[in-house]
Design a protein around this motif. Structure first.
Motif, short mmCIF file in Angstrom:
data_model
loop_
_atom_site.label_atom_id
_atom_site.label_comp_id
_atom_site.label_asym_id
_atom_site.label_seq_id
_atom_site.Cartn_x
_atom_site.Cartn_y
_atom_site.Cartn_z
N LEU A 44 47.62 30.39 31.84
CA LEU A 44 48.37 30.91 30.70
C LEU A 44 48.60 29.82 29.68
N SER A 45 48.05 30.04 28.49
CA SER A 45 48.21 29.02 27.45
C SER A 45 49.57 29.11 26.77
N GLY A 46 50.20 30.28 26.80
CA GLY A 46 51.49 30.44 26.15
C GLY A 46 52.63 30.21 27.11
N ALA A 47 53.06 28.98 27.28
CA ALA A 47 54.08 28.66 28.27
C ALA A 47 55.47 28.54 27.67
N THR A 48 55.61 28.60 26.36
CA THR A 48 56.91 28.41 25.74
C THR A 48 57.54 29.75 25.39
N TRP A 49 58.73 29.96 25.89
CA TRP A 49 59.48 31.19 25.61
C TRP A 49 60.29 30.98 24.33
N GLU A 50 60.41 32.03 23.52
CA GLU A 50 61.24 31.99 22.33
C GLU A 50 62.22 33.16 22.40
N THR A 51 63.33 33.01 21.73
CA THR A 51 64.33 34.07 21.70
C THR A 51 64.04 35.01 20.54
N VAL A 52 63.97 36.31 20.87
CA VAL A 52 63.79 37.35 19.86
C VAL A 52 64.84 38.42 20.12
N GLU A 53 65.05 39.28 19.16
CA GLU A 53 66.05 40.33 19.31
C GLU A 53 65.37 41.64 19.67
N TYR A 54 65.91 42.36 20.66
CA TYR A 54 65.42 43.66 21.06
C TYR A 54 66.62 44.58 21.27
N ARG A 55 66.71 45.62 20.49
CA ARG A 55 67.84 46.56 20.55
C ARG A 55 69.18 45.85 20.40
N GLY A 56 69.21 44.86 19.54
CA GLY A 56 70.45 44.15 19.25
C GLY A 56 70.82 43.05 20.23
N ASP A 57 70.00 42.82 21.25
CA ASP A 57 70.28 41.78 22.25
C ASP A 57 69.18 40.74 22.25
N PRO A 58 69.52 39.48 22.56
CA PRO A 58 68.49 38.46 22.64
C PRO A 58 67.71 38.58 23.95
N VAL A 59 66.38 38.50 23.85
CA VAL A 59 65.49 38.47 25.01
C VAL A 59 64.49 37.34 24.80
N GLN A 60 63.82 36.96 25.85
CA GLN A 60 62.82 35.90 25.77
C GLN A 60 61.44 36.53 25.63
N ARG A 61 60.59 35.94 24.79
CA ARG A 61 59.22 36.40 24.59
C ARG A 61 58.29 35.19 24.57
N ARG A 62 57.12 35.39 25.14
CA ARG A 62 56.10 34.35 25.03
C ARG A 62 54.76 35.00 24.78
#
Length: 113
Positions: A44-62
């Motif tokens: 997996l080349s995408g190893a860094t998680w970033e915080t994004v908003e989903y339905r008004g709550d913060p979630v992690q996405r990579r």
């Protein structure tokens, strides 16, 4: 085939008085090595998680980019987490099959159709 996905997970946080919603703790708490996260050998080349908003709550996405994939499918037997975007995506490659939970397929491209 080259496959590009976004994968999501709940934000792992230790709330304190100095943290605000949307402030990421990715480097120390959720940025895991692929073997530790998946228990397998996916590259997996995408190893860094970033915080994004989903339905008004913060979630992690990579971002996840996989090469030499032979097939991509959405299996029926897995249940989706309603609190996160995406669903389970099954990836088949030369060495076996892996499942990525809470993933959204962004693009799949076959260089030699």
């Amino acid at each position: 085939m080259l496959v590009y996905l976004h994968q999501y997970k709940h934000e792992e946080v230790d709330f304190d008085d100095n943290r605000t919603t949307g402030e990421s703790q990715t480097e120390d708490t959720v940025d895991k090595e692929p073997e530790e996260y998946f228990g397998g050998e996916l590259d997996l080349s995408g190893a860094t998680w970033e915080t994004v908003e989903y339905r008004g709550d913060p979630v992690q996405r990579r971002e996840v980019e996989l090469d030499e994939v032979t097939a991509v499918s959405i299996p029926d037997e897995f249940e989706a987490d309603d609190d996160l975007p995406g669903q389970t995506v099954q990836i088949r490659y030369g060495g076996g099959v892996e499942h990525l939970d809470n993933a959204r397929l962004v693009e799949a491209e076959d260089a030699n159709p």
